[in-house]
Write an enzyme that holds these catalytic residues in place. Structure first.
Site, PDB file in Angstrom:
ATOM      1  N   TYR A  14       0.735  -1.368  -0.143  1.00 28.05           N
ATOM      2  CA  TYR A  14      -0.097   0.057  -0.121  1.00 28.05           C
ATOM      3  C   TYR A  14       0.991   1.107   0.048  1.00 28.05           C
ATOM      4  O   TYR A  14       0.426   2.315   0.018  1.00 28.05           O
ATOM      5  CB  TYR A  14      -1.013  -0.035   1.286  1.00 28.05           C
ATOM      6  CG  TYR A  14      -0.078  -0.073   2.629  1.00 28.05           C
ATOM      7  CD1 TYR A  14       0.546   0.806   3.403  1.00 28.05           C
ATOM      8  CD2 TYR A  14      -0.080  -1.403   3.102  1.00 28.05           C
ATOM      9  CE1 TYR A  14       1.373   0.704   4.283  1.00 28.05           C
ATOM     10  CE2 TYR A  14       0.701  -1.762   4.270  1.00 28.05           C
ATOM     11  CZ  TYR A  14       1.386  -0.580   4.850  1.00 28.05           C
ATOM     12  OH  TYR A  14       2.153  -0.889   6.020  1.00 28.05           O
ATOM     13  N   GLY A  15       2.105   1.064  -0.027  1.00 27.99           N
ATOM     14  CA  GLY A  15       3.152   2.345   0.202  1.00 27.99           C
ATOM     15  C   GLY A  15       4.122   2.414  -0.946  1.00 27.99           C
ATOM     16  O   GLY A  15       4.033   2.313  -2.048  1.00 27.99           O
ATOM     17  N   THR A  16       5.234   2.245  -0.283  1.00 29.36           N
ATOM     18  CA  THR A  16       6.555   2.613  -0.956  1.00 29.36           C
ATOM     19  C   THR A  16       6.847   1.652  -2.063  1.00 29.36           C
ATOM     20  O   THR A  16       7.678   1.403  -2.966  1.00 29.36           O
ATOM     21  CB  THR A  16       7.842   2.949  -0.263  1.00 29.36           C
ATOM     22  OG1 THR A  16       8.113   1.942   0.599  1.00 29.36           O
ATOM     23  CG2 THR A  16       7.532   4.071   0.519  1.00 29.36           C
ATOM     24  N   LEU A  17       6.340   0.125  -1.826  1.00 30.13           N
ATOM     25  CA  LEU A  17       6.552  -0.935  -2.679  1.00 30.13           C
ATOM     26  C   LEU A  17       5.479  -0.855  -4.035  1.00 30.13           C
ATOM     27  O   LEU A  17       5.854  -1.684  -4.787  1.00 30.13           O
ATOM     28  CB  LEU A  17       6.145  -2.186  -1.722  1.00 30.13           C
ATOM     29  CG  LEU A  17       7.217  -2.556  -0.715  1.00 30.13           C
ATOM     30  CD1 LEU A  17       6.879  -3.633  -0.087  1.00 30.13           C
ATOM     31  CD2 LEU A  17       8.588  -3.130  -1.586  1.00 30.13           C
ATOM     32  N   GLU A  89      11.053  -4.348   5.610  1.00 27.96           N
ATOM     33  CA  GLU A  89       9.902  -3.798   6.555  1.00 27.96           C
ATOM     34  C   GLU A  89      10.317  -4.131   8.091  1.00 27.96           C
ATOM     35  O   GLU A  89       9.688  -3.599   8.952  1.00 27.96           O
ATOM     36  CB  GLU A  89       8.711  -4.430   6.363  1.00 27.96           C
ATOM     37  CG  GLU A  89       7.988  -4.327   4.910  1.00 27.96           C
ATOM     38  CD  GLU A  89       7.619  -3.008   4.694  1.00 27.96           C
ATOM     39  OE1 GLU A  89       7.922  -2.215   5.349  1.00 27.96           O
ATOM     40  OE2 GLU A  89       7.191  -2.882   3.698  1.00 27.96           O
TER      41      GLU A  89
END
Length: 157
Positions: A14-17, A89
């Protein structure tokens, strides 16, 4: 959707990936393992997604039912890639992970792993809740957090 191999896991990012975001390359490096984009999706449960630091890092807070359904991407990954994602993570030191129901673009429900924060200062719940994360030039992602102290991750500028 094609059947998935037993050796593979589904991960919701949901983010930087996500595609086009600063850490997406982790999912594309062959030495990290294998990953295949399954498609877009959103959490069936609402969560608070906030930007918690001056480093523009998205945090999904472990407060189910509060916030928004979070938009992201679903990837099928092998065990090597899953281990690399745990490394990125910093699981279980910073982020934790759990399986959640994710609703695909085709309205199919899949059980996917996602990373979230279980321990965080209450003040993070006062931040604006996002539905979707995106790195921007106005507030760019900054990898300097790697050199920070653990408490710095929760500190605002």
């Amino acid at each position: 959707m094609a059947s998935r191999s037993v050796a593979c896991l589904l991960v919701f990012v949901y983010g930087t990936l996500k595609s086009g975001q600063p850490n997406h390359h982790w999912l594309t490096l062959p030495q990290n393992g294998k990953s295949t984009l399954i498609g877009k999706g959103k959490t069936s449960v609402k969560f608070p997604l906030v930007i918690g630091t001056r480093y523009n890092i998205p945090f999904l807070l472990d407060k189910p039912g509060q916030g928004n359904q979070i938009e992201g991407e679903i990837y099928e990954v092998d065990k090597d890639m899953f281990a690399k994602l745990d490394e990125l993570e910093e699981y279980p030191k910073y982020y934790d992970r759990q399986q959640q129901e994710i609703i695909t673009e085709n309205n199919e429900t899949l059980q996917c792993w996602l990373y979230l924060l279980r321990k965080f200062p209450d003040r993070m719940l006062d931040k604006p809740y996002l539905t979707s994360y995106s790195n921007t030039s106005e507030q760019p992602y900054n990898e300097n957090y790697i050199e920070s102290y653990p408490d710095d991750i929760f500190t605002d500028p």
